[in-house]
Structures are given as C-alpha cells and as structure tokens.
Design a protein around this motif. Structure first.
Motif, PDB file in Angstrom:
ATOM      1  N   ARG A   9      33.923 -22.619  79.691  1.00 40.55           N
ATOM      2  CA  ARG A   9      35.440 -22.753  79.787  1.00 40.55           C
ATOM      3  C   ARG A   9      36.273 -21.460  79.898  1.00 40.55           C
ATOM      4  O   ARG A   9      35.948 -20.654  79.065  1.00 40.55           O
ATOM      5  CB  ARG A   9      35.983 -23.951  79.097  1.00 40.55           C
ATOM      6  CG  ARG A   9      36.178 -23.564  77.687  1.00 40.55           C
ATOM      7  CD  ARG A   9      36.656 -24.727  76.786  1.00 40.55           C
ATOM      8  NE  ARG A   9      36.807 -24.045  75.354  1.00 40.55           N
ATOM      9  CZ  ARG A   9      36.504 -24.981  74.612  1.00 40.55           C
ATOM     10  NH1 ARG A   9      36.316 -26.432  74.745  1.00 40.55           N
ATOM     11  NH2 ARG A   9      36.833 -24.521  73.347  1.00 40.55           N
ATOM     12  N   ARG A  10      37.155 -21.498  80.658  1.00 44.64           N
ATOM     13  CA  ARG A  10      38.100 -20.063  80.452  1.00 44.64           C
ATOM     14  C   ARG A  10      38.838 -19.868  79.222  1.00 44.64           C
ATOM     15  O   ARG A  10      38.836 -18.734  78.719  1.00 44.64           O
ATOM     16  CB  ARG A  10      39.181 -20.330  81.570  1.00 44.64           C
ATOM     17  CG  ARG A  10      39.337 -18.763  82.395  1.00 44.64           C
ATOM     18  CD  ARG A  10      39.431 -18.992  84.038  1.00 44.64           C
ATOM     19  NE  ARG A  10      40.131 -20.105  84.358  1.00 44.64           N
ATOM     20  CZ  ARG A  10      41.578 -20.106  84.564  1.00 44.64           C
ATOM     21  NH1 ARG A  10      42.279 -18.936  84.118  1.00 44.64           N
ATOM     22  NH2 ARG A  10      42.352 -21.019  84.962  1.00 44.64           N
ATOM     23  N   HIS A  11      39.347 -20.934  78.612  1.00 45.91           N
ATOM     24  CA  HIS A  11      40.158 -20.845  77.291  1.00 45.91           C
ATOM     25  C   HIS A  11      39.179 -21.123  76.224  1.00 45.91           C
ATOM     26  O   HIS A  11      38.732 -22.181  76.157  1.00 45.91           O
ATOM     27  CB  HIS A  11      41.235 -21.785  77.283  1.00 45.91           C
ATOM     28  CG  HIS A  11      42.133 -21.362  78.455  1.00 45.91           C
ATOM     29  ND1 HIS A  11      43.222 -20.132  78.439  1.00 45.91           N
ATOM     30  CD2 HIS A  11      42.076 -21.912  79.823  1.00 45.91           C
ATOM     31  CE1 HIS A  11      43.845 -20.256  79.447  1.00 45.91           C
ATOM     32  NE2 HIS A  11      43.548 -21.065  80.246  1.00 45.91           N
ATOM     33  N   ALA A  12      39.126 -20.031  75.529  1.00 43.70           N
ATOM     34  CA  ALA A  12      38.507 -20.343  73.927  1.00 43.70           C
ATOM     35  C   ALA A  12      36.959 -21.034  74.163  1.00 43.70           C
ATOM     36  O   ALA A  12      36.817 -21.867  73.729  1.00 43.70           O
ATOM     37  CB  ALA A  12      39.423 -21.285  73.008  1.00 43.70           C
ATOM     38  N   PRO A  13      36.009 -20.122  74.979  1.00 47.50           N
ATOM     39  CA  PRO A  13      34.767 -20.950  75.154  1.00 47.50           C
ATOM     40  C   PRO A  13      34.126 -20.917  73.840  1.00 47.50           C
ATOM     41  O   PRO A  13      34.363 -19.973  72.740  1.00 47.50           O
ATOM     42  CB  PRO A  13      34.184 -19.895  75.944  1.00 47.50           C
ATOM     43  CG  PRO A  13      35.111 -18.587  75.998  1.00 47.50           C
ATOM     44  CD  PRO A  13      36.326 -18.965  75.712  1.00 47.50           C
ATOM     45  N   LEU A  14      33.030 -21.756  73.678  1.00 41.47           N
ATOM     46  CA  LEU A  14      32.470 -21.765  72.360  1.00 41.47           C
ATOM     47  C   LEU A  14      31.373 -20.423  72.255  1.00 41.47           C
ATOM     48  O   LEU A  14      30.726 -20.166  73.175  1.00 41.47           O
ATOM     49  CB  LEU A  14      31.332 -22.973  72.429  1.00 41.47           C
ATOM     50  CG  LEU A  14      30.279 -23.054  71.685  1.00 41.47           C
ATOM     51  CD1 LEU A  14      30.940 -23.212  69.932  1.00 41.47           C
ATOM     52  CD2 LEU A  14      29.431 -24.474  71.713  1.00 41.47           C
ATOM     53  N   ARG A  15      31.608 -19.707  71.375  1.00 42.27           N
ATOM     54  CA  ARG A  15      30.819 -18.481  70.889  1.00 42.27           C
ATOM     55  C   ARG A  15      30.957 -18.162  69.601  1.00 42.27           C
ATOM     56  O   ARG A  15      32.021 -18.369  68.915  1.00 42.27           O
ATOM     57  CB  ARG A  15      30.946 -17.240  71.795  1.00 42.27           C
ATOM     58  CG  ARG A  15      32.409 -16.678  71.720  1.00 42.27           C
ATOM     59  CD  ARG A  15      32.660 -15.522  72.613  1.00 42.27           C
ATOM     60  NE  ARG A  15      33.925 -15.013  72.468  1.00 42.27           N
ATOM     61  CZ  ARG A  15      34.473 -14.288  71.410  1.00 42.27           C
ATOM     62  NH1 ARG A  15      33.816 -13.952  70.563  1.00 42.27           N
ATOM     63  NH2 ARG A  15      35.880 -13.998  71.648  1.00 42.27           N
TER      64      ARG A  15
END
Ligand code: DC
Length: 211
Positions: free
Chosen positions: A170-176
């Motif tokens: 996803r563009r906002h705050a992706p899981l990483r």
C-alpha cells in the motif's frame, strides 16, 4: 500470535498494551455497520473524525465511541475490513494521532505494522516479529479451532498471504521493519519462548519497567 505475545510482554514489564490493529478493525466494523463504502475516503473521514478510543483493563479491552467491541473485532471478517480501511490516509492520520497521544508519556508496548516507522520513529526499542506463512496459518487455525470455528488451513494461508501483500504494497505506511528494529523470527518458537526473547531483548536495549 503477536497480540498474545505483546500483551504478555506488557504484563511482564508493567506497561500498558496498545493494540493498534484493534483500532483499524473497529473502524472497519463501524464503517460496514454504517454502510460506508470501504473505499469512500470522505465517508470514512467523517466516521473517524469524532470517534473516541478508550483502553480498559490494561489495554485488553477496547471501547470505541463508548462501545465494547473487544469480541467483534477478533472475528476474521474484522481483519479483512481493517486491511481495507487502513489504506485510507484520513483514517491512518486520525488513528496515528490517537496512538501518539496514548504513548506520549511512555510505558507502553504498542503493536502494529507502522509503529516503529511512522507512529514512534523515536521509540526506545523496536521489535519486528516474523514467521513463515505456514507457521502463521497453523497458529491461526489452532486459535480458531479452540473457539469452535471450522477451519480450512490452506485457505487461511492464502488469506494471510493476500493481506500481507496488501499491507506491504500500500502507498501509505506500508508494512516493513524500521531500519533500527530487531527482527525476531518466531517460526520455531513457542509463545512462552517468544515472550521471554522479547523481554530479554527489550531489557538489554534500555527498556526499564517502572519501579
Ligand atoms: O494486526 P491486525 O491483524 O489486528 O491488523 C488488522 C489490519 O489492520 C491489518 O491488515 C492492517 C491494519 N493495520 C494497519 O494498517 N496498521 C496498524 N498499525 C495496525 C493494523
């Protein structure tokens, strides 16, 4: 898996537990209930604008707009709804503000995909839990069976993979993982071993329980 581990860690440290996934789950359920489409950013914005979140019982119960949604948010449907509304920037902005307020004075174990990267980049200690997909599907299956629900484990594994994919791309705050996070692979550990490892790591990196 991660919620049980984080709750237990908070208990060991005498901290408050904050489950941010529960907040996204609650917003998903409420949107669904109110008939707001999950991709209607304006509608979701109006929904979250005045929503209040209160923790009860050391963070183990969540009151949303005064309602106890603790049981409803644990259903699989709520996780799916959450994954969808969590792509909405206005929802994220509002929940992040609430999470920052909850953690401002420290003493919290906050769990969620963007805590170390977005919500508290300056956190004392960041931990990123991983496990192989098969192990995660199996844990989830055990949990559902214990509640008497029928389980299709291969289907569960596919759903988990789809949700990960959506959360990571996803563009906002992706899981990483944050660059300074310690990565703990829990595939071959029991819950008790995970909690013990988390506590050891946290203490060795300067997390001090209140005296
Ligand atoms: O951790 P969980 O399964 O309760 O989270 C449910 C969904 O909520 C997950 O698919 C993505 C979203 N979520 C998020 O975007 N950011 C968080 N900090 C926590 C959850």
């Amino acid at each position: 898996g991660k919620s049980s581990a984080c709750r237990a860690l908070a208990e060991r440290l005498g901290f408050t537990y904050v489950d941010t996934g529960a907040m996204y789950r609650a917003v998903g359920l409420l949107a669904d209930e109110a008939g707001v489409a999950l991709d209607d950013d304006d509608g979701l914005g109006r929904l979250v604008a005045h929503l209040t979140f209160d923790l009860a019982d050391g963070g183990t119960r969540l009151l949303v707009g005064g309602r106890d949604l603790s049981a409803a948010i644990r259903e699989a449907r709520a996780g799916d709804l959450a994954s969808r509304v969590s792509t909405c920037p206005i929802v994220r902005e509002r929940l992040v503000a609430i999470q920052r307020a909850l953690g401002r004075s420290g003493g919290v174990v906050m769990e969620g995909r963007d805590i170390g990267t977005v919500v508290f980049p300056e956190a004392t200690f960041k931990l990123y839990l991983t496990a192989e997909p098969g192990a995660r599907a199996h844990r989830r299956a055990l949990e559902l069976r214990a509640r008497g629900e029928a389980v299709d484990e291969p289907a569960l594994a596919r759903e988990l993979a789809a949700r990960d994919q959506r959360d990571q791309t996803r563009r906002h705050a992706p899981l990483r993982p944050a660059e300074d996070a310690v990565v703990l692979d829990t595939t071959r550990l029991t819950l008790a071993e995970v909690v013990a490892a988390m506590e050891r790591l946290a203490r060795s990196r300067g997390v001090v329980p209140p005296s």
